[in-house]
Structure formats: C-alpha cells, structure tokens
Scaffold this active site. Structure first.
Site, short mmCIF file in Angstrom:
data_model
loop_
_atom_site.label_atom_id
_atom_site.label_comp_id
_atom_site.label_asym_id
_atom_site.label_seq_id
_atom_site.Cartn_x
_atom_site.Cartn_y
_atom_site.Cartn_z
N LEU A 129 44.46 56.91 29.08
CA LEU A 129 43.63 55.72 29.29
C LEU A 129 42.75 55.85 30.52
CD1 LEU A 129 44.50 52.01 28.95
CD2 LEU A 129 43.81 52.82 31.21
N ASP A 134 38.77 51.52 35.48
CA ASP A 134 37.70 51.29 36.47
C ASP A 134 37.06 52.58 37.00
OD1 ASP A 134 39.00 48.90 36.15
OD2 ASP A 134 39.39 48.57 38.27
N GLN A 168 39.95 55.44 37.25
CA GLN A 168 41.37 55.14 37.05
C GLN A 168 41.84 55.81 35.77
OE1 GLN A 168 43.41 52.20 39.07
NE2 GLN A 168 42.37 53.84 40.16
N TYR A 181 45.31 52.61 43.01
CA TYR A 181 44.40 51.66 42.38
C TYR A 181 42.98 51.84 42.91
CZ TYR A 181 47.87 48.94 39.74
OH TYR A 181 48.81 48.53 38.83
N ARG A 206 43.12 43.93 46.77
CA ARG A 206 42.87 45.32 46.37
C ARG A 206 41.38 45.65 46.24
NH1 ARG A 206 45.79 42.85 42.15
NH2 ARG A 206 44.56 42.27 40.31
N ASP A 207 41.13 46.91 45.89
CA ASP A 207 39.82 47.44 45.50
C ASP A 207 38.82 47.48 46.66
OD1 ASP A 207 41.11 47.28 43.03
OD2 ASP A 207 40.06 45.45 42.44
#
Length: 481
Positions: free
Chosen positions: A40, A43, A59, A102, A161-162
């Site tokens: 899979l 992002d 990701q 992440y 996050r991010d």
C-alpha cells in the site's frame, strides 16, 4: 540502529519481490505514475529538489494492502517524468517510531538533505504516542536518524503529526497538523535557529479561529508557503460534513489563502476551498524547485470503506500518487496545471475538429487507455455534453444547472456514485488518462477531478455526446515513458 534498519529494509524488499509476479499480471497497473512495487502507498512525503534531482518519498506498507506500520519509500527523477526507485529511506527501526514512520517533509541545508517526520508509537497500554523526528543525509540516499526533536505539547492529543519545515529569512519554521484536547483540528507553528531546538509558537489556525466554526476533529498534512504574493495553507481536515457539492469524500483536502504573522501566532485567512473535486485525492504536499515553481503531488487514493474492494488488491498492491502539478494563484483561487515536463510522454499526436450533431463522436483506438486529451474552444448548442471514459466513468456538463459532474461505479457494490462542482461555463478540458486513473483539469486548472476507475481492459473507446449539438477542437496524444 543501522543493523535493524537494514534488516527491516531487506525484509520489505523481499516482500516486494515475492509479490512482483502477481503485481506484473495486473491489467490495471499504471504506466506513468509513481506507484508501490507491492503493498500500500499513501501520503507523499519529503518533496524536495536536491543535487540535480527531484526526490519524492511516500508512505509505504510493503507487506499488505492495508494501513499497517509505514516505511518511507524513495523515488528520484531528473525531470519529473522518469523515476528511479532508490533504497528505502526510513523504516520503523527505533523505539520512538516502532509503529510507523509517519508523514513529513524535507529541506536542504548546508548541502545536506534533512527529513522531518512523525514517529508513531502505540505503548503497552494501547495508547498513542507521537514524536517529531529528524534524519540527515549527505548523499540523499542514506539517512542518519537524529531522533525526536519535538515532543507532544500539553495542549494537544497524540494526534499531532506531519511536520512541514521551511526557512524564512534567518529562521526555520515548522507547521504541524493537530487535534486539541477539545477534539478540534488545528495547525500549530514552531520555530528554530538550528533545526534541533524548536520553540512552540502556538496554534495559528483551526476550528473556531479566523472566522471558522467547527471545522473538523483533526487537521492532517499541513503545508504553508508563499505563492504569487499570497500565502497558502494547505490542510487535510477530517470530520467535515457534506454541504451540497462540497466535502463529499470521507476526508477532505483544501487550502486557505491568507497571511502568516509569526510574532502574533496567527494566520489570517479567507474561506476554505477544496483542491480537487474527484474521488481519489488526499494529503497534498508541495516543493519549491530550482526553477522557482511550486509543485504539488497528492495521494491518489482515500481511506474509506471502498478501499479494500479496489481490484488491484487481489494483485497485492493499491494506490498511487497524482501527476505533478504546478500551482499559481489567479483571481483569488489556487490554479493547478500539469507540469510542462509531462509533454515528454507524448507520442503520435492527432488533431481534429469535432462536430457532434445527431450521433456521438468516438475515439476508439487503444491510445485512449494511456492518453492525453485536450479539448479547446468548446461550444455547446444545447444543454449538455457527456464524455464517456471507456464506458465506465462519465464526465457530464449541464448548462442549465451550471454543474460539472464525474460519475463512476462504486468499488464495493457497483452502484453509480458522483462528485460535482458548480461551473458557469465549460471552455477547456485537459485529461490525463492512465490504465486505471483519470486526472481532469477544467478551464485551465480552475477545477480538477482526480479518480481511479477500472473499466474492462478490452474497452478502449472515449466518446462524446451532446444534447443539441456541440463542437470543439481536439488534440490527443498517446502517453508512454
């Protein structure tokens, strides 16, 4: 640290190799998009131009087609067209990231490439922990992890996050997506002089701020940048309820145009606007390249109940990234256009004037499976124009209603589902069709629809029908690397 990373990377590569035969048999495998070797993809991360190449990370769950512990896969290109798979950049090898590396961003400083990302942890009690981490590379391929540089401030839940990092004058800034203790989405700003010691400036936008009401329970994947004399905040809010044609996907992606005041902890902005009107677009991120352009990639997918029913799952892979898009501000709106480098994909140009009267016009050769199609000077004599994409997805413009709609079958039960936008006039359409994807740029990028669709591989026709007649100038190219 290095030994465990190498072990995890080798294990991931073995999984990809074991699934390769099945992946290669998939008739829906894409031809000119970034896609995972197996497993899979979600992002895009770490978009950056470094040492003569564009770098895109994403990701990746290499083992399954669901959302497990994420790695950072790594692609590089000299031209945004021809992509090379590089060694895995980040694996969840350390205690502060053991449940996934992440999303995040990349910057270049003193000739080195820095990655900033969120370390995701589920502790023994099943509770989430979050750490903002840094890794550094001299060559852009091998990364040394420096560990967490920011821990969770007390004002927020562990949905924090991010990180997106940039430099303004002599100071570095970082914006993060967050959830407040009141379960409201927010964008949070930090600053640093040295990239290691970060000061928490505060919340600059979010639910209940700058004229917004309740605007989602979590804001993901923020990006803040100057463009054409404005400042743009990209954000992916979760928890918005549908309003007319707006917010029809499970999660949304869009932008605010405004002005950041770092000292006053504020980003004064206007209304939120969605970036893409299609089914499969999330977590957009941008880079500023050596040509001075602002270039966007997004995840061409969505986490929703239909995800497990996509036909590529049975071939051990799912999802891809969008094509790269150049951004501009025009008329108070963010405009997206395919980057000019994509012209290198063009083969076998066809030009024709199309006039639709009693019968529909059809393009029925195999080039329509992987094609760029440009419709200009569109003139409608009647009330509607419908474009059939291989008799599986349909683009419909209705003059009376002033709407443009895309329709496809639901992956789960095959029932028709639609996404729409208001559109006063249809003048130009620019379509990029890959084996199982469509990216449709409307009126020079004023609106965009992105979708995956899975027609019968034997059906290769594109057709046009108009209620009352229509005409347009058509150009078509086969596309291939």
């Amino acid at each position: 640290m290095v030994l465990k990373h190498n072990h995890l990377a080798e294990r991931a590569n073995r999984a990809a190799e074991e699934n390769q035969a099945a992946v290669n048999e998939d008739p829906y495998r894409l031809s000119f998009h970034i896609q995972p070797p197996s497993g899979l993809l979600n992002d895009p991360n770490g978009l950056v131009y470094f040492k003569g190449q564009y770098h895109v990370f994403y990701q990746w769950n290499p083992y399954e087609t669901n959302h497990g512990a994420k790695y950072w896969a790594h692609m590089a290109s000299p031209d945004l067209v021809n992509w090379e798979e590089l060694p895995i950049a980040l694996t969840p090898s350390e205690p502060y990231e053991k449940n996934g590396c992440y999303s995040g961003s990349a910057i270049v400083n003193d000739g080195r490439l820095y990655l900033f990302y969120t370390g995701n942890v589920k502790n023994e009690a099943g509770e989430r922990e979050t750490y903002q981490c840094m890794a550094v590379s001299e060559d852009g391929i091998h990364f040394e992890k420096k560990g967490p540089v920011i821990n969770l401030p007390e004002e927020y839940t562990a949905h924090f996050r991010d990180p997106k990092v940039w430099k303004k004058e002599d100071k570095w800034y970082m914006v993060l997506g967050a959830q407040t203790l009141e379960k409201k989405g927010a964008a949070v700003l930090f600053s640093s002089r040295d990239l290691e010691n970060w000061k928490h400036i505060g919340k600059i936008a979010g639910s209940g701020m700058n004229g917004l009401g309740d605007f989602g329970y979590m804001w993901e994947c923020p990006d803040l940048f100057p463009l054409d004399g404005k400042e743009i905040l990209l954000i992916s809010p979760q928890g918005l309820k549908p309003e007319g044609f707006q917010y029809q996907n499970l999660f949304q992606s869009g932008y605010f145009i405004g002005q950041l005041d770092e000292k006053k902890e504020s980003f004064a902005h206007g209304a939120f606007a969605e970036l893409d009107r299609g089914f499969d677009f999330y977590a957009p991120q941008t880079m500023h390249d050596h040509k001075g352009r602002r270039i966007l990639f997004a995840w061409m997918g969505m986490t929703d109940e239909q995800e497990p029913y996509q036909p590529t799952v049975s071939y051990h892979w799912i999802h891809a990234l969008t094509l790269p898009r150049e951004l501009h501000v025009k008329g108070g709106k963010l405009i997206q256009t395919p980057v000019e480098e994509l012209r290198a994909l063009r083969r076998n140009e066809m030009k024709k004037e199309v006039r639709i009267e009693a019968e529909k016009a059809t393009l029925s050769d195999a080039a329509c499976v992987r094609a760029e199609i440009l419709l200009e000077d569109i003139r409608l004599d009647g009330n509607s124009l419908t474009i059939s994409l291989r008799e599986h997805a349909f683009l419909k413009f209705n003059v009376t209603e002033g709407t443009l709609q895309v329709e496809r079958p639901d992956f789960k039960d095959g029932q028709p589902e639609t996404r729409s936008c208001l559109l006063e006039k249809l003048e130009k359409l620019h379509l990029f069709l890959d084996t199982s994807s469509a990216e449709i740029f409307v009126n020079g990028g004023e609106e965009v629809f992105t979708l995956r669709y899975f027609p019968s591989p034997e059906n290769e026709a594109i057709s046009f029908e108009a209620d009352g007649g229509a005409s347009f100038h058509l150009r078509k190219w086969e596309l291939g690397t």
